[in-house]
Design a protein around this motif. Structure first.
Motif, PDB file in Angstrom:
ATOM      1  N   CYS A 150       0.930  -1.366   0.373  1.00 31.28           N
ATOM      2  CA  CYS A 150      -0.272  -0.073  -0.248  1.00 31.28           C
ATOM      3  C   CYS A 150       0.563   1.177  -0.216  1.00 31.28           C
ATOM      4  O   CYS A 150       1.864   1.364   1.284  1.00 31.28           O
ATOM      5  N   ARG A 151       0.635   2.297  -0.923  1.00 35.18           N
ATOM      6  CA  ARG A 151       1.181   3.585  -1.328  1.00 35.18           C
ATOM      7  C   ARG A 151       0.510   4.058   0.246  1.00 35.18           C
ATOM      8  O   ARG A 151      -0.314   4.850  -0.233  1.00 35.18           O
ATOM      9  N   VAL A 152       1.636   4.814   1.026  1.00 38.38           N
ATOM     10  CA  VAL A 152       1.388   5.760   2.218  1.00 38.38           C
ATOM     11  C   VAL A 152       1.898   6.966   2.147  1.00 38.38           C
ATOM     12  O   VAL A 152       1.936   7.505   3.104  1.00 38.38           O
ATOM     13  N   GLY A 153       2.935   7.520   1.196  1.00 33.26           N
ATOM     14  CA  GLY A 153       3.193   8.296   0.618  1.00 33.26           C
ATOM     15  C   GLY A 153       4.261   8.731   0.047  1.00 33.26           C
ATOM     16  O   GLY A 153       4.645   7.198  -0.621  1.00 33.26           O
ATOM     17  N   THR A 154       5.422   9.237  -0.197  1.00 34.75           N
ATOM     18  CA  THR A 154       6.019   9.657  -1.232  1.00 34.75           C
ATOM     19  C   THR A 154       7.593   9.136  -0.849  1.00 34.75           C
ATOM     20  O   THR A 154       8.396   9.470  -2.068  1.00 34.75           O
ATOM     21  N   GLY A 155       7.630   8.592   0.455  1.00 36.48           N
ATOM     22  CA  GLY A 155       8.798   8.368   0.771  1.00 36.48           C
ATOM     23  C   GLY A 155       9.807   7.807  -0.039  1.00 36.48           C
ATOM     24  O   GLY A 155       8.782   7.316  -0.827  1.00 36.48           O
ATOM     25  N   ASP A 156      10.539   7.407   0.127  1.00 39.69           N
ATOM     26  CA  ASP A 156      11.751   6.370  -0.255  1.00 39.69           C
ATOM     27  C   ASP A 156      11.569   4.380   0.498  1.00 39.69           C
ATOM     28  O   ASP A 156      12.624   4.156   0.348  1.00 39.69           O
ATOM     29  N   VAL A 157      11.462   4.450   1.817  1.00 41.35           N
ATOM     30  CA  VAL A 157      11.779   3.468   2.689  1.00 41.35           C
ATOM     31  C   VAL A 157      10.106   2.626   2.658  1.00 41.35           C
ATOM     32  O   VAL A 157       9.294   2.761   2.688  1.00 41.35           O
ATOM     33  N   LEU A 158       9.856   1.368   2.013  1.00 39.93           N
ATOM     34  CA  LEU A 158       9.330   0.124   2.335  1.00 39.93           C
ATOM     35  C   LEU A 158       9.061  -0.223   3.739  1.00 39.93           C
ATOM     36  O   LEU A 158      10.677  -0.914   3.998  1.00 39.93           O
ATOM     37  N   PHE A 159       8.568  -0.465   4.112  1.00 41.83           N
ATOM     38  CA  PHE A 159       8.389  -1.251   5.669  1.00 41.83           C
ATOM     39  C   PHE A 159       7.230  -2.127   5.691  1.00 41.83           C
ATOM     40  O   PHE A 159       6.477  -1.979   4.947  1.00 41.83           O
ATOM     41  N   VAL A 160       7.540  -3.374   5.626  1.00 39.21           N
ATOM     42  CA  VAL A 160       7.359  -5.049   5.601  1.00 39.21           C
ATOM     43  C   VAL A 160       6.438  -5.092   7.048  1.00 39.21           C
ATOM     44  O   VAL A 160       7.827  -5.053   7.939  1.00 39.21           O
ATOM     45  N   VAL A 161       5.529  -5.769   7.367  1.00 43.25           N
ATOM     46  CA  VAL A 161       5.279  -6.155   8.620  1.00 43.25           C
ATOM     47  C   VAL A 161       4.355  -7.232   8.241  1.00 43.25           C
ATOM     48  O   VAL A 161       3.534  -7.489   7.408  1.00 43.25           O
ATOM     49  N   GLU A 162       5.392  -8.381   9.547  1.00 41.45           N
ATOM     50  CA  GLU A 162       5.017  -9.416   9.115  1.00 41.45           C
ATOM     51  C   GLU A 162       2.876 -10.549   9.334  1.00 41.45           C
ATOM     52  O   GLU A 162       2.211 -10.962   8.538  1.00 41.45           O
ATOM     53  N   ASN A 163       2.501  -9.692  10.206  1.00 40.79           N
ATOM     54  CA  ASN A 163       0.607  -9.974  10.069  1.00 40.79           C
ATOM     55  C   ASN A 163       0.097  -8.818   9.923  1.00 40.79           C
ATOM     56  O   ASN A 163       0.258  -7.499   9.997  1.00 40.79           O
ATOM     57  N   SER A 164      -1.223  -8.553   9.305  1.00 37.86           N
ATOM     58  CA  SER A 164      -1.665  -8.068   8.754  1.00 37.86           C
ATOM     59  C   SER A 164      -2.441  -7.210   9.722  1.00 37.86           C
ATOM     60  O   SER A 164      -3.014  -5.677   9.674  1.00 37.86           O
ATOM     61  N   THR A 165      -2.438  -7.419  11.457  1.00 38.13           N
ATOM     62  CA  THR A 165      -3.524  -6.637  12.135  1.00 38.13           C
ATOM     63  C   THR A 165      -2.427  -5.907  12.175  1.00 38.13           C
ATOM     64  O   THR A 165      -2.526  -4.325  12.290  1.00 38.13           O
ATOM     65  N   THR A 166      -1.164  -5.985  12.695  1.00 36.56           N
ATOM     66  CA  THR A 166      -0.171  -4.573  12.906  1.00 36.56           C
ATOM     67  C   THR A 166       0.023  -4.175  12.218  1.00 36.56           C
ATOM     68  O   THR A 166       0.030  -2.563  11.847  1.00 36.56           O
ATOM     69  N   TRP A 167       0.159  -4.421  10.353  1.00 33.14           N
ATOM     70  CA  TRP A 167       0.342  -3.921   9.237  1.00 33.14           C
ATOM     71  C   TRP A 167      -0.691  -2.498   9.994  1.00 33.14           C
ATOM     72  O   TRP A 167      -0.485  -1.612   9.020  1.00 33.14           O
ATOM     73  N   TRP A 168      -2.456  -2.485  10.038  1.00 36.58           N
ATOM     74  CA  TRP A 168      -3.119  -1.800   9.749  1.00 36.58           C
ATOM     75  C   TRP A 168      -2.427  -0.498  10.716  1.00 36.58           C
ATOM     76  O   TRP A 168      -2.608  -0.211  11.088  1.00 36.58           O
ATOM     77  N   SER A 169      -2.289  -1.427  12.170  1.00 33.16           N
ATOM     78  CA  SER A 169      -1.985  -0.202  13.138  1.00 33.16           C
ATOM     79  C   SER A 169      -0.911   0.426  13.034  1.00 33.16           C
ATOM     80  O   SER A 169      -1.064   1.628  13.427  1.00 33.16           O
ATOM     81  N   LEU A 170       0.154  -0.140  12.361  1.00 34.29           N
ATOM     82  CA  LEU A 170       1.149   0.729  12.414  1.00 34.29           C
ATOM     83  C   LEU A 170       0.565   2.041  11.217  1.00 34.29           C
ATOM     84  O   LEU A 170       0.441   3.677  11.420  1.00 34.29           O
ATOM     85  N   VAL A 171      -0.004   1.587  10.004  1.00 33.99           N
ATOM     86  CA  VAL A 171      -0.655   2.170   8.826  1.00 33.99           C
ATOM     87  C   VAL A 171      -1.182   3.786   9.738  1.00 33.99           C
ATOM     88  O   VAL A 171      -1.308   5.260   9.007  1.00 33.99           O
ATOM     89  N   GLU A 172      -2.085   3.235  10.409  1.00 36.82           N
ATOM     90  CA  GLU A 172      -3.257   4.180  11.321  1.00 36.82           C
ATOM     91  C   GLU A 172      -2.910   5.309  12.393  1.00 36.82           C
ATOM     92  O   GLU A 172      -2.987   5.723  12.564  1.00 36.82           O
ATOM     93  N   SER A 173      -1.295   5.047  12.923  1.00 37.99           N
ATOM     94  CA  SER A 173      -0.707   5.484  13.393  1.00 37.99           C
ATOM     95  C   SER A 173       0.307   5.910  12.955  1.00 37.99           C
ATOM     96  O   SER A 173       1.298   6.852  13.840  1.00 37.99           O
ATOM     97  N   LEU A 174       0.747   6.336  10.978  1.00 36.32           N
ATOM     98  CA  LEU A 174       2.145   6.911  10.897  1.00 36.32           C
ATOM     99  C   LEU A 174       2.134   8.026  11.547  1.00 36.32           C
ATOM    100  O   LEU A 174       0.867   8.900  11.515  1.00 36.32           O
ATOM    101  N   PRO A 175       2.825   9.479  11.500  1.00 31.28           N
ATOM    102  CA  PRO A 175       2.931  10.572  11.926  1.00 31.28           C
ATOM    103  C   PRO A 175       3.240  11.361  11.022  1.00 31.28           C
ATOM    104  O   PRO A 175       3.227  10.256   9.269  1.00 31.28           O
ATOM    105  N   ALA A 176       2.665  12.873  10.987  1.00 28.67           N
ATOM    106  CA  ALA A 176       2.522  13.631   9.746  1.00 28.67           C
ATOM    107  C   ALA A 176       3.871  12.980   9.093  1.00 28.67           C
ATOM    108  O   ALA A 176       4.125  13.500   7.417  1.00 28.67           O
ATOM    109  N   ASP A 177       5.605  13.272   9.013  1.00 32.95           N
ATOM    110  CA  ASP A 177       6.367  13.042   8.797  1.00 32.95           C
ATOM    111  C   ASP A 177       7.184  12.433   8.222  1.00 32.95           C
ATOM    112  O   ASP A 177       8.316  12.266   8.612  1.00 32.95           O
TER     113      ASP A 177
END
Length: 374
Positions: free
Chosen positions: A211-238
């Motif tokens: 899922c594209r979540v921004g224009t940055g250059d980092v790919l963040f891989v999360v093993e399980n889908s629940t933690t994936w959701w929690s991380l995406v919903e909690s990302l800081p603005a910057d």
């Protein structure tokens, strides 16, 4: 008393008849003589010597009675070879003992009526939820898998709940667990849907999603889908993320080949369970990435430190529970330096830490993990 094959076949047939007619295996079951005859006639090789069949049946019944498996009633037929008009099938076992019922939390008092008929798994889950409620938990709403880990990973028995975060994936029967809305309200939990996929790399649909979540250059891989959701919903603005990937599991090593130059990825970070497979996945994927000229797969340092700090170790699956010191050190060597010693000891102890210990609540309330995405 050792039984011959005919006697074994006859008692097995009588028990099948009792079960088919709704008789409890824990109580005596009366079987009329006509039905005993029907069962007897289905016994293979019941009368190889072509003897008088009532005599053959009488002999078999006497043997079963002497073995304590049946009782013949006193009333008998008037024929020359007299048979009981019915038999009593002796109970096969004592009924299971209902364990003592908890003194319920006020929110669960209605379960008292269901306790005697609940299955052992339902009782164990009911009791764990009761202990959790009595502990005065923080009721900040979090995804159901995270709540399951909090409840059963803390208040459940490891033998009853070997994968505590997945309890509600399969436990869906009984008065408490069959009603999803009521359960979610009681636990102050929710079931996050798979987030909208805005870009999918060209892979099979079931393999992975990015899922594209921004224009940055980092790919963040999360093993399980629940933690994936929690991380995406909690990302800081910057944040510096361009993509967050989920659902990869063991396919990550193959799917990393889908990263192309156009995606502009200069850094790959990973966060997963702390167990042998959860560490082998990024190690092998990193090896593949280097072969392809991609950046190595690096651990999300802050998140692994948090996981070791807040998580409660639980026994690993049998296939992962035994590793040598050399393997434990090799796998844990991929972790951040501060996490390696504890990580290796965790593996040697045959334990694991599920990444769902790092909850949506923590991610929302504790900004110290942001360094992993900046």
């Amino acid at each position: 008393m050792a039984l011959q094959r005919r006697e074994n076949d006859l008692i097995a047939g009588l028990r099948d008849w009792a079960a088919a007619h709704g008789r409890s295996r824990y109580k005596e079951a009366f079987i009329p003589l006509d039905d005993v005859w029907d069962v007897f006639r289905r016994v293979p090789n019941r009368n190889l010597d072509e003897a008088f069949e009532p005599a053959v049946l009488a002999g078999l019944l006497n043997t079963l009675e002497a073995a304590g498996l049946i009782r013949q009633v006193q009333r008998r037929t008037p024929e020359k070879v007299s048979l009981p008009v019915k038999i009593r099938l002796v109970p096969q076992a004592l009924p299971p003992v209902t364990p003592p019922m908890p003194k319920w939390h006020p929110a669960l008092t209605w379960l008292a009526a269901h306790w005697p008929t609940a299955t052992p798994k339902q009782r164990a889950a009911d009791a764990a939820i009761d202990r959790w409620l009595k502990s005065g938990p923080d009721l900040f709403r979090i995804p159901l898998r995270e709540r399951a880990l909090e409840i059963f990973g803390t208040f459940g028995n490891a033998a009853d709940f070997p994968m505590p975060e997945k309890v509600f994936d399969t436990l869906s029967s009984g008065p408490l667990f069959s009603n999803q809305d009521r359960l979610d309200e009681l636990l102050q939990a929710f079931r996050p849907p798979p987030p909208l996929i805005t870009e999918t790399f060209p892979l099979d649909e079931g393999d992975s999603h990015y899922c594209r979540v921004g224009t940055g250059d980092v790919l963040f891989v999360v093993e399980n889908s629940t933690t994936w959701w929690s991380l995406v919903e909690s990302l800081p603005a910057d944040h510096r993320l361009g993509y967050v990937a989920w659902g990869l599991g063991g396919t990550f090593r193959a799917s990393i080949r889908a990263i192309k130059a156009k995606h502009g990825i200069t850094q790959i970070k990973y966060f997963g369970d702390l167990d042998t497979s959860g560490l082998r996945i990024p190690l092998r994927a990193s090896s593949t990435a280097l072969e392809l000229g991609l950046p190595p797969v690096q651990p999300a340092e802050r998140l692994y430190r948090v996981l070791q700090s807040v998580g409660r170790p639980r026994p690993a699956a049998p296939k992962e529970a035994s590793v040598t010191a050399a393997t434990a050190n090799e796998l844990a060597g991929w972790l951040p330096a501060q996490c390696q010693a504890n990580g290796a000891q965790l593996l040697l102890d045959g334990n694991r830490l599920a990444q769902e210990w790092v909850t949506y609540r923590y991610l929302q309330q504790s900004p110290d993990w942001y360094d992993d995405v900046r």
